[in-house]
Design a protein around this motif. Structure first.
Motif, PDB file in Angstrom:
ATOM      1  N   ARG A  78       0.836  -1.206   0.000  1.00  0.00           N
ATOM      2  CA  ARG A  78       0.000   0.000   0.000  1.00  0.00           C
ATOM      3  C   ARG A  78       0.874   1.262   0.000  1.00  0.00           C
ATOM      4  N   ARG A  79       1.985   1.232   0.720  1.00  0.00           N
ATOM      5  CA  ARG A  79       2.900   2.381   0.721  1.00  0.00           C
ATOM      6  C   ARG A  79       3.461   2.637  -0.672  1.00  0.00           C
ATOM      7  N   ARG A  80       3.573   1.585  -1.456  1.00  0.00           N
ATOM      8  CA  ARG A  80       4.089   1.720  -2.823  1.00  0.00           C
ATOM      9  C   ARG A  80       2.974   2.008  -3.827  1.00  0.00           C
ATOM     10  N   GLY A  81       1.752   2.221  -3.324  1.00  0.00           N
ATOM     11  CA  GLY A  81       0.660   2.629  -4.202  1.00  0.00           C
ATOM     12  C   GLY A  81      -0.233   1.512  -4.704  1.00  0.00           C
ATOM     13  N   ALA A  82      -0.029   0.301  -4.231  1.00  0.00           N
ATOM     14  CA  ALA A  82      -0.850  -0.826  -4.680  1.00  0.00           C
ATOM     15  C   ALA A  82      -2.188  -0.835  -3.947  1.00  0.00           C
ATOM     16  N   ALA A  83      -3.240  -1.165  -4.662  1.00  0.00           N
ATOM     17  CA  ALA A  83      -4.589  -1.214  -4.081  1.00  0.00           C
ATOM     18  C   ALA A  83      -4.858  -2.604  -3.516  1.00  0.00           C
ATOM     19  N   VAL A  84      -4.045  -3.013  -2.555  1.00  0.00           N
ATOM     20  CA  VAL A  84      -4.151  -4.338  -1.948  1.00  0.00           C
ATOM     21  C   VAL A  84      -4.645  -4.177  -0.517  1.00  0.00           C
ATOM     22  N   GLU A  85      -5.682  -4.933  -0.172  1.00  0.00           N
ATOM     23  CA  GLU A  85      -6.245  -4.889   1.177  1.00  0.00           C
ATOM     24  C   GLU A  85      -5.966  -6.160   1.962  1.00  0.00           C
ATOM     25  N   ARG A  86      -5.802  -7.261   1.250  1.00  0.00           N
ATOM     26  CA  ARG A  86      -5.551  -8.542   1.917  1.00  0.00           C
ATOM     27  C   ARG A  86      -4.862  -9.493   0.943  1.00  0.00           C
ATOM     28  N   LEU A  87      -4.299 -10.551   1.490  1.00  0.00           N
ATOM     29  CA  LEU A  87      -3.666 -11.587   0.671  1.00  0.00           C
ATOM     30  C   LEU A  87      -4.488 -12.867   0.732  1.00  0.00           C
ATOM     31  N   ARG A  88      -4.496 -13.588  -0.344  1.00  0.00           N
ATOM     32  CA  ARG A  88      -5.000 -14.961  -0.358  1.00  0.00           C
ATOM     33  C   ARG A  88      -3.797 -15.805  -0.752  1.00  0.00           C
ATOM     34  N   ILE A  89      -3.346 -16.619   0.182  1.00  0.00           N
ATOM     35  CA  ILE A  89      -2.095 -17.349   0.019  1.00  0.00           C
ATOM     36  C   ILE A  89      -2.384 -18.822  -0.220  1.00  0.00           C
TER      37      ILE A  89
END
Length: 97
Positions: A78-89
């Motif tokens: 998110r700090r790098r600008g990615a619209a990621v809220e969670r991971l699915r691993i």
């Protein structure tokens, strides 16, 4: 005109292909971000859908380690600008047919 320019103009001509090219570019960017931020925890980016980034770890141990680090991984993306809220691993083994 280079072959790269030819491909770009061809992809840009069709809205569906343009959208696909943008999604692929986004996934490649996320893969690079993860590799740079967490070189000790290699994963393959699979997809990004509604804020959920799906990744594949090599094995269950690496998947477990990544689950423990999920909050910091998401924050770094998110700090790098990615619209990621969670991971699915997932593990690569679980992805095999």
């Amino acid at each position: 005109m280079s072959s790269r320019q030819n491909v770009a103009s061809w992809l840009g001509a069709d809205p569906a292909l343009r959208e696909l090219a943008l999604r692929i570019g986004s996934l490649v960017e996320l893969q690079a971000m993860l590799s740079a931020s967490y070189p000790d925890c290699p994963v393959d980016v699979l997809s990004l859908d509604e804020g959920t980034l799906a990744v594949a770890a090599r094995n269950a141990a690496e998947a477990s380690r990544l689950r423990q680090r999920e909050p910091s991984v998401v924050a770094a993306l998110r700090r790098r600008g990615a619209a990621v809220e969670r991971l699915r691993i997932r593990t690569r083994r679980n992805l095999e047919p």
